[in-house]
Enzyme design. Structure first.
Site, PDB file in Angstrom:
ATOM      1  N   THR A 184       0.855  -1.192   0.000  1.00  0.00           N
ATOM      2  CA  THR A 184       0.000   0.000   0.000  1.00  0.00           C
ATOM      3  C   THR A 184       0.889   1.240   0.000  1.00  0.00           C
ATOM      4  OG1 THR A 184      -1.696  -1.203   1.176  1.00  0.00           O
ATOM      5  CG2 THR A 184      -1.795   1.189   1.316  1.00  0.00           C
ATOM      6  N   ARG A 236      -8.093  -9.876   3.462  1.00  0.00           N
ATOM      7  CA  ARG A 236      -8.216  -9.741   4.918  1.00  0.00           C
ATOM      8  C   ARG A 236      -7.430 -10.860   5.575  1.00  0.00           C
ATOM      9  NH1 ARG A 236     -14.380 -10.532   5.076  1.00  0.00           N
ATOM     10  NH2 ARG A 236     -13.646 -11.783   3.333  1.00  0.00           N
ATOM     11  N   GLU A 237      -6.747 -10.536   6.647  1.00  0.00           N
ATOM     12  CA  GLU A 237      -6.064 -11.581   7.401  1.00  0.00           C
ATOM     13  C   GLU A 237      -7.120 -12.564   7.899  1.00  0.00           C
ATOM     14  OE1 GLU A 237      -3.283 -10.290  10.345  1.00  0.00           O
ATOM     15  OE2 GLU A 237      -2.482  -8.727   9.043  1.00  0.00           O
ATOM     16  N   GLY A 251     -17.919  -2.932  18.065  1.00  0.00           N
ATOM     17  CA  GLY A 251     -16.943  -3.661  18.876  1.00  0.00           C
ATOM     18  C   GLY A 251     -16.001  -2.723  19.609  1.00  0.00           C
ATOM     19  N   GLY A 264      -8.538  -2.396  14.613  1.00  0.00           N
ATOM     20  CA  GLY A 264      -7.081  -2.447  14.785  1.00  0.00           C
ATOM     21  C   GLY A 264      -6.484  -3.088  13.548  1.00  0.00           C
ATOM     22  N   CYS A 305      -3.586  -2.514   8.942  1.00  0.00           N
ATOM     23  CA  CYS A 305      -4.010  -1.758   7.754  1.00  0.00           C
ATOM     24  C   CYS A 305      -4.827  -0.508   8.061  1.00  0.00           C
ATOM     25  CB  CYS A 305      -4.788  -2.678   6.828  1.00  0.00           C
ATOM     26  SG  CYS A 305      -3.869  -4.149   6.414  1.00  0.00           S
ATOM     27  N   LYS A 317      -2.998   2.309  10.074  1.00  0.00           N
ATOM     28  CA  LYS A 317      -1.859   2.845   9.303  1.00  0.00           C
ATOM     29  C   LYS A 317      -2.352   3.601   8.058  1.00  0.00           C
ATOM     30  CE  LYS A 317       0.398  -0.295   6.719  1.00  0.00           C
ATOM     31  NZ  LYS A 317       0.350   0.017   5.298  1.00  0.00           N
TER      32      LYS A 317
HETATM   33  C1  UGA Z   1      -8.422  -4.867   5.950  1.00  0.00           C
HETATM   34  C2  UGA Z   1      -9.411  -4.854   4.788  1.00  0.00           C
HETATM   35  O1  UGA Z   1     -10.649  -5.456   5.183  1.00  0.00           O
HETATM   36  C3  UGA Z   1      -8.847  -5.613   3.575  1.00  0.00           C
HETATM   37  O2  UGA Z   1      -9.752  -5.494   2.476  1.00  0.00           O
HETATM   38  C4  UGA Z   1      -7.496  -4.983   3.191  1.00  0.00           C
HETATM   39  O3  UGA Z   1      -6.892  -5.691   2.123  1.00  0.00           O
HETATM   40  C5  UGA Z   1      -6.569  -5.038   4.391  1.00  0.00           C
HETATM   41  O4  UGA Z   1      -7.168  -4.330   5.502  1.00  0.00           O
HETATM   42  C6  UGA Z   1      -5.267  -4.362   3.981  1.00  0.00           C
HETATM   43  O5  UGA Z   1      -5.279  -3.177   3.691  1.00  0.00           O
HETATM   44  O6  UGA Z   1      -4.261  -5.073   3.827  1.00  0.00           O
HETATM   45  P1  UGA Z   1      -7.710  -6.675   7.820  1.00  0.00           P
HETATM   46  O7  UGA Z   1      -6.956  -5.542   8.451  1.00  0.00           O
HETATM   47  O8  UGA Z   1      -7.072  -7.992   7.656  1.00  0.00           O
HETATM   48  O9  UGA Z   1      -8.244  -6.232   6.360  1.00  0.00           O
HETATM   49  O10 UGA Z   1      -8.982  -6.949   8.739  1.00  0.00           O
HETATM   50  P2  UGA Z   1     -10.545  -6.627   8.720  1.00  0.00           P
HETATM   51  O11 UGA Z   1     -11.280  -7.897   8.693  1.00  0.00           O
HETATM   52  O12 UGA Z   1     -10.891  -5.625   7.723  1.00  0.00           O
HETATM   53  O13 UGA Z   1     -10.706  -5.993  10.183  1.00  0.00           O
HETATM   54  C7  UGA Z   1     -10.053  -4.773  10.548  1.00  0.00           C
HETATM   55  C8  UGA Z   1     -10.515  -4.341  11.918  1.00  0.00           C
HETATM   56  O14 UGA Z   1     -11.876  -3.920  11.881  1.00  0.00           O
HETATM   57  C9  UGA Z   1     -10.461  -5.452  12.976  1.00  0.00           C
HETATM   58  O15 UGA Z   1      -9.981  -4.902  14.175  1.00  0.00           O
HETATM   59  C10 UGA Z   1     -11.899  -5.895  13.108  1.00  0.00           C
HETATM   60  O16 UGA Z   1     -12.192  -6.445  14.365  1.00  0.00           O
HETATM   61  C11 UGA Z   1     -12.620  -4.576  12.888  1.00  0.00           C
HETATM   62  N1  UGA Z   1     -14.011  -4.740  12.429  1.00  0.00           N
HETATM   63  C12 UGA Z   1     -14.285  -5.248  11.209  1.00  0.00           C
HETATM   64  C13 UGA Z   1     -15.061  -4.329  13.253  1.00  0.00           C
HETATM   65  O17 UGA Z   1     -14.844  -3.845  14.390  1.00  0.00           O
HETATM   66  N2  UGA Z   1     -16.335  -4.445  12.796  1.00  0.00           N
HETATM   67  C14 UGA Z   1     -16.639  -4.958  11.576  1.00  0.00           C
HETATM   68  O18 UGA Z   1     -17.849  -5.023  11.231  1.00  0.00           O
HETATM   69  C15 UGA Z   1     -15.583  -5.374  10.766  1.00  0.00           C
END
Ligand code: UGA
Length: 434
Positions: free
Chosen positions: A122, A154-155, A255, A259, A262, A265
């Site tokens: 990114t 997504r992780e 929630g 965090g 991604c 940052k």
């Molecule tokens: C995120 C994006 O979803 C991906 O599309 C992107 O490729 C990635 O960043 C990146 O830029 O590399 P990721 O950080 O793995 O993916 O995780 P997410 O599943 O998006 O969750 C991020 C945070 O949001 C977590 O802390 C999660 O608990 C929180 N979250 C997510 C919520 O609090 N509520 C939700 O409804 C969804």
């Protein structure tokens, strides 16, 4: 098609392995000797469901190789993907591009004419143009094309996200580069929209997508606060608005705050990019503020059940990673919570199914590390659930209550049915569901 991936971090390793799975010849390069030696033996440095089997299958088939040096590898590549880290730079929040530029310099000196240099990392808007100018200056003889191909994995569900994406986006500066990327992604053409655009647009799409998703989360979290005050259930609100297709039901789970490596940052880097272009991204600014504040105030939720004085109180923390199905603790809300509880004199007993190793690096001797959820709750005055691991949903709550010194349950992920836990005798607080 010969592909080289520079960087075997999360993005590089998943992307390289998935390209190999799609039938391409892939070499993953990383300067970290121990990591490469491990990967050659099938040791996967991250926890990602399904990745180990896929690495093994493709390495055995000879389509996926791991090497330490670009030299001897990159000369034959049709596409060179840069997937090195772009951490937040200290001081200004901007993305630190030193690893990207180091990779560009090395690749430009060796790549064959018409190879495509693709940023998968990114990078801030304008980086593609800077890379082009940099190559023109340092290697005027090189005939390289520059492209941007942001990743949306997504992780925890990265392989599925790669193989069945909503869309693939790439930006190019030349038809030759567009052809190469179209060919690479051809196997996904019947599963996803392949969207080809300009380099700068692809760069902005990545930041705008993450900032928008972060906005959705910060928004529903504030609505959850309102629900707590007004005695409504935020899950009803999320469903009621999410059924409108213009809004959509995803990413509306309230929630402890977002965090990970991604959103925190990328929102900061997007703000900095706005400043550089003279544009005030005030909505993103507010999202960052709202999320930081939320994470900093998590300990108050415990005090509101246990009492203001947490000195000497034992608090069980279940879940330390920033979300389930990962061992990643970067920017996890658990860090803010544990640090604040420690500051207030609490004794912290914690358990996470995958995050314990990372946790030890971050917390040292601030907390007691437990092997199971039951060990963590022993004699605790409160139990806080921070991460939505499936194993916590299935925990035996009767047994948990018996083990605890006081039955206070703070559920930051809304895992439990409020009526049931109250019937079991817990004093229960969750998010946006008074
Ligand atoms: C995120 C994006 O979803 C991906 O599309 C992107 O490729 C990635 O960043 C990146 O830029 O590399 P990721 O950080 O793995 O993916 O995780 P997410 O599943 O998006 O969750 C991020 C945070 O949001 C977590 O802390 C999660 O608990 C929180 N979250 C997510 C919520 O609090 N509520 C939700 O409804 C969804």
């Amino acid at each position: 098609m010969q592909i080289v991936l520079i960087g075997t971090g999360y993005v590089g390793l998943v992307t390289g392995t998935c390209f190999a799975e799609l039938g391409m010849d892939v070499v993953c390069v990383d300067k970290d000797k121990a990591k490469i030696e491990g990967l050659r033996k099938g040791v996967i440095p991250i926890y990602e469901p399904g990745l180990d089997a896929m690495v093994e299958a493709n390495a055995s088939a000879g389509r996926l190789k791991f090497v330490e040096q670009l030299e001897g590898t990159v000369e034959d590549a049709d596409a060179i993907f840069i997937a090195v880290g772009t951490p937040t730079r200290r001081g200004d929040g901007y993305a630190d591009l030193q690893y990207v530029y180091a990779a560009v310099d090395e690749a430009a000196a060796l790549a064959k004419p018409d190879a495509v240099l693709v940023t998968k990392s990114t990078v801030p808007p304008g980086t593609g143009a800077e890379i082009k100018a940099r190559i023109a200056k340092s290697h005027p003889e090189a005939v390289l094309h520059v492209a941007s191909n942001p990743e949306f994995l997504r992780e925890g569900s990265a392989i599925e996200d790669f193989m069945r994406p909503d869309r693939v986006v790439f930006g190019t500066d030349h038809t030759k580069a567009e052809q190469v990327l179209k060919q690479i992604y051809y196997p996904l053409e019947d599963k996803a929209t392949i969207f080809a655009t300009t380099v700068i647009a692809a760069e902005i799409i990545k930041y705008a997508a993450n900032a928008f998703l972060a906005t959705k989360i910060a928004f529903i979290n504030e609505v959850a606060d309102l629900c707590e005050a007004a005695d409504a259930n935020v899950q009803d609100i999320a469903r009621g608005i999410g059924l409108d297709e213009r809004i959509g039901s995803k990413f509306l789970q309230a929630g402890p705050g977002y965090g990970g490596s991604c959103f925190p940052k990328d929102t900061l880097a997007f703000l900095e990019a706005g400043k550089r272009f003279g544009v005030d991204l005030s909505i993103v600014q507010q999202v960052v503020h709202s999320n930081d504040k939320r994470k900093d105030e998590l300990a108050d939720r415990i005090s509101s059940l246990v009492g203001p004085d947490l000195e000497g109180k034992t608090i069980a923390v279940l879940g330390l990673t920033f979300k389930a199905d990962t061992d990643d603790m970067r920017e996890s809300p658990a860090i803010n919570l544990v640090n604040e509880l420690h500051e207030r004199g609490a004794i912290i007993q914690a358990y996470d199914p995958q995050g314990m190793e990372e946790a030890e690096k971050i917390f040292g001797n601030k907390i007691t590390y437990c092997d199971t959820a039951y060990c963590a709750v022993e004699n605790a005055h409160a139990l806080t659930v921070v991460t939505e691991w499936n194993e916590f949903k299935a925990v035996n709550l009767e047994k948990v209550k018996e083990l605890m010194a006081a039955p206070n349950l703070i559920d930051l992920r809304n895992l439990f049915d409020p009526q049931r836990v109250r019937e079991l005798g817990f004093t229960y607080s969750s998010i946006g569901r008074n």
